[in-house]
Design a protein around this motif. Structure first.
Motif, short mmCIF file in Angstrom:
data_model
loop_
_atom_site.label_atom_id
_atom_site.label_comp_id
_atom_site.label_asym_id
_atom_site.label_seq_id
_atom_site.Cartn_x
_atom_site.Cartn_y
_atom_site.Cartn_z
N HIS B 157 -0.14 5.81 -0.91
CA HIS B 157 -0.44 4.97 0.25
C HIS B 157 -1.05 5.84 1.36
N ALA B 158 -1.83 5.22 2.22
CA ALA B 158 -2.47 5.97 3.32
C ALA B 158 -1.44 6.74 4.16
N SER B 159 -0.25 6.15 4.35
CA SER B 159 0.76 6.85 5.16
C SER B 159 1.24 8.12 4.46
N ASP B 160 1.16 8.16 3.12
CA ASP B 160 1.50 9.39 2.39
C ASP B 160 0.51 10.50 2.75
N VAL B 161 -0.74 10.13 2.92
CA VAL B 161 -1.77 11.14 3.26
C VAL B 161 -1.50 11.66 4.67
N PHE B 162 -1.12 10.77 5.59
CA PHE B 162 -0.75 11.21 6.94
C PHE B 162 0.46 12.14 6.87
#
Ligand code: SF4
Ligand code: SF4
Lengths: 232, 348
Positions: B157-162
């Protein structure tokens, strides 16, 4: 073991969601839908495990299966590794297939689901569109949202996410027609189109005519509450 | 003992997501979210800016990729078979047309859905075969499965990349959350369906807490922290069902208020939670005359604010129901005080 249970048993979502339920009630304890409605995931698991077609048919015709919010809190907590949420999905498909969904108030909302967001994928390649979140049906979003809705294009430009362009950097772009054709073919071939058709047909059978189905739809559009349509 | 258990749980749920300094971490394919684009479009806007400008990530997106269809799957207008083939099509386009191997999605329901179909393909050879065959027949495209986390079949998920880049982001931040109490609300479809695919699992999710900690916040706990926001697909979609949504939000916020009346920030990573936990506070205020005034920000909005992006033009705080200025004041983030609250939100 009857026809309905047999069909349910074929569904991969049932097979993966049901490893035998010990009736412990943990799912019901964590379930947000059980808290606010006459609904218990444990009861659903008991009924399907009875393998009794009469009980299953009654369940499919009731509001109950439509209360689940698909949060999967039940799946996380079940000591037997069951997923009530997945069993619910299998039951809902069965209810649509046999037209039983139209027997309950919450089930009939499937017509709204089909028309509000079901068809979007076939038209635009997205399940939800910017226009779907209208202030009249989402008053809680407040006055700031109303302003945004009235100035949708400018606001999106301003935020750097323009809409309805081809291959734009932001979201809500137009998807090329060739890709849309692929999506439509997939929806046709994988049964999504016939699932949606079954909703229209089931409603027509229940309400008596296409004209009545349109009345039901208009009532919802105008009042935001399908209960304002009275079933004869 | 308590901490040992926590550390063990964390070990079990460690997920490998490359940061920009690791191989594969600076080129990502991303799947846009139909929920975000319709209900909180600004989030995608600020997320793009941060990923591209502050982390230097190259994002590749295909013109022809579509939304995953999972809102329709949980809203009962399509089938698992549909989900599998649509997912396979999006994966195939990303890999063969865009040349990317690492993919993230902006919506937690897409994340869960892509994870679900990938697991099914692993466990059920018949379904893999069905998908490959149907993809070919309907689109002529080749099948491909992404392997993002630790080289196993997966997406993130995008929040994992953050999260993976949190220290770098914190280093660049102009403002800090020192002295600010905050908590997380992790999307159900991020943490509950496949806890093994969530940073920290369902028990001790780290994805948002990790970001908050990196920015210096004091994390608080409360009894209903893991209670669903009540978005519920067909529940939030129709006004007649939204009492379920409002009820769930009330339960959560009343619990937070009782435990920590001075916590006014919840960080989210799901479009549904982000929109409805904010909006329903308006309903609750009207119906019960009870005010919570808890700002609901998603990971990209908060990161953007702390990096110095404009709260309204870049981070999209215009469309929120809960006034955000008190929180900005508390953190010390400047904004144009010569304008009224209304003027700040209505630029045209
Ligand atoms: S938590 Fe699992 S085992 Fe317990 S009642 Fe629910 S489905 Fe059955
Ligand atoms: S997925 Fe449905 S049954 Fe399971 S906890 Fe959530 S609302 Fe209850």
């Amino acid at each position: 073991m009857g026809k309905l249970f047999n069909e349910l048993k074929q569904d991969i979502l049932y097979q993966h969601g049901m490893n035998a339920c010990l009736n412990c009630g943990v799912c019901t304890a964590v379930c947000p839908a059980a808290e606010f409605n006459d609904y218990s995931p444990r009861e659903v698991m008991n009924i399907v495990q009875s393998e009794d077609d009469e009980l299953i048919e009654e369940l499919l015709k009731s509001d109950k299966i439509w209360y689940c919010g698909q949060c999967f809190s039940c799946k996380t907590r079940c000591p037997r590794g069951n997923s009530v949420a997945s069993v619910i999905l299998a039951l809902r498909r069965l209810a649509i297939h046999y037209g039983y969904f139209a027997e309950s108030e919450k089930g009939r909302q499937q017509l709204i689901a089909k028309r509000v967001f079901g068809e979007n994928m076939l038209k635009r390649g997205y399940t939800l569109l910017a226009q779907n979140i209208s202030p009249s049906h989402f008053p809680e979003l407040g006055e700031n949202w109303e302003y945004y809705y009235d100035h949708m294009r400018e606001m999106r430009e301003w935020w750097g996410v323009p809409m309805d362009l081809e291959n734009s950097p932001g979201s809500h772009r137009m998807i090329p027609e060739q890709d849309m054709e692929e999506v439509r073919t997939i929806y046709q071939k994988t049964g999504a189109v016939s699932l949606m058709d079954a909703v229209e047909k089931g409603m027509e059978k229940k309400l008596g005519s296409k004209a009545e189905v349109e009345k039901y739809w208009q009532t919802w559009l105008e009042t935001g509450d399908s209960r304002n349509y009275e079933i004869k | 003992m308590k901490l040992a258990g926590k550390n063990q749980a964390w070990e079990r749920h460690q997920k490998q997501v490359p940061s920009v300094d690791e191989p594969g971490g600076n080129l990502w394919g991303c799947f846009r979210s139909c929920f975000l684009q319709s209900a909180a479009p600004y989030t995608e806007g600020v997320a793009y800016k941060i990923l591209k400008n502050d982390l230097g990530i190259e994002l590749r997106e295909a013109p022809g990729h579509t939304s995953c269809g999972a809102i329709g799957y949980h809203g009962d207008v399509n089938n698992l078979e549909t989900q599998m083939v649509i997912a396979a099509r999006n994966f195939s386009i990303a890999h063969y047309e865009q040349g990317v191997d690492n993919l993230f999605s902006f919506c937690v329901t897409s994340f869960a859905n892509y994870t679900e179909v990938i697991k099914l393909w692993e466990e059920e050879p018949d379904l893999l075969e069905y998908t490959e065959k149907t993809l070919k027949e309907t689109t002529g495209r080749e099948f491909w499965i992404p392997h993002v986390s630790g080289g196993r079949p997966s997406v993130v998920h995008a929040s994992d990349v953050f999260f993976a880049n949190r220290h770098k982001l914190a280093e660049k931040a102009k403002y800090s959350l020192k002295g600010i109490k905050a908590t997380d609300h992790v999307g159900c479809h991020y943490g509950k369906i496949f806890p093994g695919e969530a940073m920290g699992g369902a028990e001790f999710p780290q994805v948002l807490v990790g970001l908050l900690e990196a920015f210096g916040a004091e994390i608080v706990d409360y009894p209903e922290r893991r209670h669903c926001c009540g978005m519920g697909f067909r529940q939030c979609a129709f006004p007649e069902n939204r009492d379920y949504t409002a009820g769930s939000v009330y339960k959560k916020l009343a619990s937070l208020k009782e435990a920590h009346p001075d916590c006014n920030l919840i960080l989210t990573n799901c479009p549904g939670c982000t929109v409805f936990m904010d909006a329903e506070q308006g309903t609750i205020k009207e119906v019960l005359e009870e005010e919570f005034n808890v700002s609901i920000l998603d990971y990209a909005q908060l990161t953007g604010l702390l990096l110095g992006y404009d709260p309204f033009k870049d981070c999209g705080l215009n469309a929120k129901a809960v006034p955000v200025e008190p929180l900005l004041d508390k953190i010390g983030i400047p904004y144009d005080k010569s304008k009224t609250a209304e003027e700040r939100r209505r630029p045209f």
